[in-house]
Design an enzyme around this catalytic site. Sequence first.
Site, mmCIF file in Angstrom:
data_model
loop_
_atom_site.group_PDB
_atom_site.id
_atom_site.type_symbol
_atom_site.label_atom_id
_atom_site.label_comp_id
_atom_site.label_asym_id
_atom_site.label_seq_id
_atom_site.Cartn_x
_atom_site.Cartn_y
_atom_site.Cartn_z
ATOM 1 N N MET A 1 0.839 -1.203 0.000
ATOM 2 C CA MET A 1 0.000 0.000 0.000
ATOM 3 C C MET A 1 0.877 1.258 0.000
ATOM 4 O O MET A 1 0.381 2.364 0.254
ATOM 5 C CB MET A 1 -0.928 0.005 1.212
ATOM 6 C CG MET A 1 -1.909 -1.179 1.186
ATOM 7 S SD MET A 1 -3.465 -0.842 1.981
ATOM 8 C CE MET A 1 -2.934 -0.497 3.656
ATOM 9 N N GLY A 2 2.176 1.097 -0.278
ATOM 10 C CA GLY A 2 3.052 2.268 -0.367
ATOM 11 C C GLY A 2 3.482 2.806 0.986
ATOM 12 O O GLY A 2 3.316 2.151 2.014
ATOM 13 N N TYR A 3 4.057 4.014 0.970
ATOM 14 C CA TYR A 3 4.704 4.617 2.136
ATOM 15 C C TYR A 3 5.705 3.603 2.694
ATOM 16 O O TYR A 3 5.631 3.168 3.843
ATOM 17 C CB TYR A 3 3.683 5.065 3.193
ATOM 18 C CG TYR A 3 4.210 6.245 3.986
ATOM 19 C CD1 TYR A 3 4.332 7.492 3.381
ATOM 20 C CD2 TYR A 3 4.633 6.112 5.301
ATOM 21 C CE1 TYR A 3 4.853 8.575 4.071
ATOM 22 C CE2 TYR A 3 5.154 7.195 5.998
ATOM 23 C CZ TYR A 3 5.253 8.422 5.375
ATOM 24 O OH TYR A 3 5.781 9.479 6.061
ATOM 25 N N GLY B 1 10.746 -2.892 5.917
ATOM 26 C CA GLY B 1 9.995 -4.149 5.890
ATOM 27 C C GLY B 1 9.585 -4.483 4.456
ATOM 28 O O GLY B 1 9.787 -5.594 3.972
ATOM 29 N N HIS B 2 9.016 -3.496 3.762
ATOM 30 C CA HIS B 2 8.635 -3.702 2.355
ATOM 31 C C HIS B 2 9.868 -4.043 1.519
ATOM 32 O O HIS B 2 9.836 -4.930 0.668
ATOM 33 C CB HIS B 2 8.007 -2.436 1.767
ATOM 34 C CG HIS B 2 6.732 -1.994 2.418
ATOM 35 N ND1 HIS B 2 6.643 -0.862 3.196
ATOM 36 C CD2 HIS B 2 5.483 -2.522 2.396
ATOM 37 C CE1 HIS B 2 5.395 -0.695 3.613
ATOM 38 N NE2 HIS B 2 4.670 -1.696 3.151
ATOM 39 N N GLN C 1 -10.426 -2.648 1.665
ATOM 40 C CA GLN C 1 -9.952 -3.371 2.851
ATOM 41 C C GLN C 1 -9.953 -2.515 4.110
ATOM 42 O O GLN C 1 -9.558 -2.969 5.175
ATOM 43 C CB GLN C 1 -8.580 -3.996 2.606
ATOM 44 C CG GLN C 1 -7.415 -3.019 2.574
ATOM 45 C CD GLN C 1 -6.131 -3.724 2.182
ATOM 46 O OE1 GLN C 1 -5.976 -4.165 1.052
ATOM 47 N NE2 GLN C 1 -5.202 -3.844 3.112
ATOM 48 N N GLN D 1 5.290 -11.805 7.366
ATOM 49 C CA GLN D 1 4.733 -12.465 8.566
ATOM 50 C C GLN D 1 4.073 -11.444 9.493
ATOM 51 O O GLN D 1 3.230 -11.786 10.319
ATOM 52 C CB GLN D 1 5.833 -13.232 9.321
ATOM 53 C CG GLN D 1 5.285 -14.023 10.511
ATOM 54 C CD GLN D 1 6.364 -14.642 11.373
ATOM 55 O OE1 GLN D 1 7.378 -15.109 10.860
ATOM 56 N NE2 GLN D 1 6.157 -14.628 12.689
ATOM 57 N N LYS D 2 4.462 -10.171 9.346
ATOM 58 C CA LYS D 2 3.846 -9.088 10.129
ATOM 59 C C LYS D 2 2.318 -9.208 10.094
ATOM 60 O O LYS D 2 1.642 -9.006 11.101
ATOM 61 C CB LYS D 2 4.298 -7.743 9.540
ATOM 62 C CG LYS D 2 3.521 -6.544 9.982
ATOM 63 C CD LYS D 2 4.081 -6.005 11.248
ATOM 64 C CE LYS D 2 3.237 -4.933 11.894
ATOM 65 N NZ LYS D 2 2.453 -4.090 11.041
#
Length: 294
Positions: free
Chosen positions: A27-29, A33-34, A58, A145-146
Site C-alpha cells: 500500500m506504499g509509504y 519491511g517492504h 480493505q 509475517q507481520k
Amino acid sequence: MIVVDSIAELRKARQSLTGRVGLVPTMGYLHDGHISLVDFATRENDGVIATIFVNPTQFAVGEDLSTYPRDLPRDLSMLEKAGVELVFTPTPELMYPARFQTYVTVEQVTRALEGAHREGHFRGVTTVVSKLFNLTQPDVAYFGQKDAQQVVVIKQMVRDLNFPLEIAVCPIIREADGLAMSSRNVYLSQEERKAATVLYRAINGVGDEYNAGERDVSRLKHIAENMINGEPIGQLDYVSFANAQSLDEVAGIVETPLLMSMAVQFGRARLIDNCILPLHYNTRELATTVLGIQ
Ligand code: AMP
C-alpha cells in the site's frame, strides 16, 4: 524501472518480463519491511513487479483510508534502488470501476483475530490480491509475517481458487528497539512511540517463558496481557494464542506451533505484531510452512 498506471500498459510490460517473476503487493509509504520483501524477490526471481495501491475495500468504516500516509516519489526511488523492474500504481477507479460487483471471500480463517475487529477487511484484501494476481501473473508472491492472518487467508485462497503461484512468507523487520516497522507508525506521538515497544516486549516475555518450558496457554496469555496493560496509553484490543495452521484459538497445555498475535491501539495507530511459538519457528522457511494450509 517501468512505472505504469493502466491495465493495457501493465499487460504489455508484463509480457516483456521473461523467466520467473516475483510480485510484491504493497500500500506504499514504504519502509525497510517492504524493501526486505523486494530483496527476497530480486534474489529469487528473474524479474520483480511491485504494486502500490491503497485499497479502499480493505478499510473498515471509520478506519484511516483518507489519512493513510502516501509518498509516491519516495516509494518509486526506493523500489528503483532495490532493483524492481515494473511498478503498478493504479487508481481506485481503475481497480473498482462503476458497477464493480465481484468479491472474493475466504470463510473460516477470516473470522477470528483481525477479521473479527475489522469488518470486511479480508474480503477487500482477497479481492484486490486476486485482481493483482490475475493482472501480474507472478510465479511467486511475497507477503510479510507481520500480517500473519493475511498470509493464512491468502494461502487458503490460492489453494481454493487454484492460482498457479507460490506464496513466500518473509520475516518481520523491526526498528532497533523492537517495534515492528509499519507505515502507520507515523501516527504515533513521541510518548506513544516509546510505549509501543510493549508489543515486542510482550512477545519476548512470552517467548522466554515458553522457552523455559511453560506450555499453559492461559499463563502465557496472562503474561502478555499484564505487560501490555502496564502501558496505560495503549488500549489492548486482543492477545491471541491460536493454532498456526487453522487459526483456531487454543487453551490449556499446547505443544503444536502457536501463533501468538496481538493488536493494541495507541492514539490513532492500531498496531499489530506476532510471533510463532516456539520462537525458532520464526525463520523464513518454518514460517512459510507452519502458517496456514499447504
Ligand atoms: P502494506 O503496505 O502494509 O500492505 O504491506 C505490504 C506487505 O509488506 C505485506 O505483505 C506486509 O505483511 C509486509 N510488511 C509490512 N510491514 C512489514 C515488516 N515490518 N516486516 C516485514 N514485512 C512487512
